[in-house]
Design a protein around this motif. Structure first.
Motif, PDB file in Angstrom:
ATOM      1  N   GLU A  10      23.065  28.669  39.881  1.00 15.20           N
ATOM      2  CA  GLU A  10      24.199  29.159  39.102  1.00 15.20           C
ATOM      3  C   GLU A  10      25.494  28.458  39.488  1.00 15.20           C
ATOM      4  N   ALA A  36      30.640  28.336  41.543  1.00 14.13           N
ATOM      5  CA  ALA A  36      29.641  29.347  41.174  1.00 14.13           C
ATOM      6  C   ALA A  36      29.993  29.961  39.823  1.00 14.13           C
ATOM      7  N   ARG A  37      28.968  30.267  39.028  1.00 20.31           N
ATOM      8  CA  ARG A  37      29.188  30.838  37.702  1.00 20.31           C
ATOM      9  C   ARG A  37      29.440  32.337  37.748  1.00 20.31           C
ATOM     10  N   GLN A  38      28.968  32.991  38.794  1.00 21.05           N
ATOM     11  CA  GLN A  38      29.094  34.438  38.892  1.00 21.05           C
ATOM     12  C   GLN A  38      30.195  34.806  39.877  1.00 21.05           C
ATOM     13  N   GLU A  42      28.541  38.936  43.752  1.00 18.21           N
ATOM     14  CA  GLU A  42      27.176  39.025  43.250  1.00 18.21           C
ATOM     15  C   GLU A  42      26.501  37.647  43.179  1.00 18.21           C
ATOM     16  N   THR A  43      26.962  36.744  44.037  1.00 18.51           N
ATOM     17  CA  THR A  43      26.376  35.409  44.138  1.00 18.51           C
ATOM     18  C   THR A  43      25.744  35.237  45.508  1.00 18.51           C
ATOM     19  N   THR A  80      22.235  31.737  43.391  1.00 25.97           N
ATOM     20  CA  THR A  80      21.597  32.657  42.450  1.00 25.97           C
ATOM     21  C   THR A  80      22.437  33.909  42.258  1.00 25.97           C
ATOM     22  N   LYS A  81      22.243  34.528  41.112  1.00 31.60           N
ATOM     23  CA  LYS A  81      22.898  35.812  40.869  1.00 31.60           C
ATOM     24  C   LYS A  81      22.097  36.901  41.565  1.00 31.60           C
ATOM     25  N   ASP A  82      22.766  37.677  42.387  1.00 29.53           N
ATOM     26  CA  ASP A  82      22.102  38.752  43.129  1.00 29.53           C
ATOM     27  C   ASP A  82      23.037  39.958  43.152  1.00 29.53           C
ATOM     28  N   PRO A  83      23.159  40.648  42.018  1.00 28.42           N
ATOM     29  CA  PRO A  83      24.113  41.755  41.947  1.00 28.42           C
ATOM     30  C   PRO A  83      23.679  42.945  42.799  1.00 28.42           C
ATOM     31  N   GLU A  99      23.689  48.019  37.844  1.00 30.35           N
ATOM     32  CA  GLU A  99      24.494  47.049  38.577  1.00 30.35           C
ATOM     33  C   GLU A  99      25.885  47.615  38.863  1.00 30.35           C
TER      34      GLU A  99
END
Length: 221
Positions: A10, A36-38, A42-43, A80-83, A99
């Motif tokens: 991401e 990062a995109r998020q 939550e990244t 990675t997205k990991d909310p 979430e």
């Protein structure tokens, strides 16, 4: 041959990146890949170095610079997205995993994210939150705790919103990742049903705690 590392996931531009002459730390590497995109909270960043790997949430890495180590040639960085999520059960319109969507989530905000309360069923005097607490925190709450669970102790907090003071405690009670929120139909029968859901009625009940008596714990201080 130019030394390089790989960033995937991401980020703005995945792929192989050269290590600069000054050297790059993990956050530099992610910035070089377009960021990062998020949201940072939550990244998840995972660094793979040979047969070893480690990971951390990006916000924690920002807050703890010691975790922001220098990248080495051949490293692979996965973003990675990991909310953070909590599980809602009982008398709420939207049960299931939810979430956070926020950097910090209070108990009252969590109830709102679960759709509020079902007026015909919910008991405002019986909110329960289940989580694992460090043994040191449990001993502060229950000095007579015998230490039978190890480093992580299963604890159930109860909040009675019929008590005006509890409303302010609930505003300061911070929900944590993977907490379980249960809104009961009736305080007596539903508490046992909640413990049944958790699958350890006898053990968890031994560490049940009434949150109304814990303003310091609930305030997050």
């Amino acid at each position: 041959m130019q030394r390089s590392y790989v960033v995937n996931g991401e980020v703005g531009t995945s792929g192989r990146k050269p290590i600069t002459q000054a050297g790059d730390r993990i956050l530099d590497a992610i910035a070089n890949a377009g960021g990062a995109r998020q949201a940072t909270y939550e990244t998840r960043i995972t660094l793979q170095r040979g047969s070893k790997q480690g990971s951390a949430i990006m916000k924690d890495m920002i807050d703890n610079p010691a975790e922001n180590v220098f990248v080495q040639a051949g490293d692979r960085i996965y973003v990675t997205k990991d909310p953070e999520i909590f599980l809602a059960f009982g008398a709420v319109p939207q049960p299931g995993p939810i979430e956070f969507g926020l950097e910090k989530l209070t108990l009252l905000e969590a109830v709102g994210k679960a759709g509020g309360l079902l007026d015909q069923r919910s008991d405002p005097g019986a909110f329960f939150v289940f989580r694992y607490e460090p043994e040191s925190a449990v001993r502060q709450m229950k000095p007579d705790y015998q230490g039978s669970y190890g480093a992580k102790v299963p604890v159930v907090y109860r909040v009675n919103l019929r008590d005006p003071k509890a409303y302010f405690y609930a505003k300061g009670f911070t929900i944590r990742d993977r907490d379980v929120l249960y809104v009961a139909n009736s305080a007596a029968a539903e508490f046992k049903k909640f413990l049944d859901i958790l699958g350890s009625v006898r053990n968890v009940a031994n560490t049940a705690t009434d949150a109304v008596n814990l303003p310091k714990q609930l305030s997050g201080n």
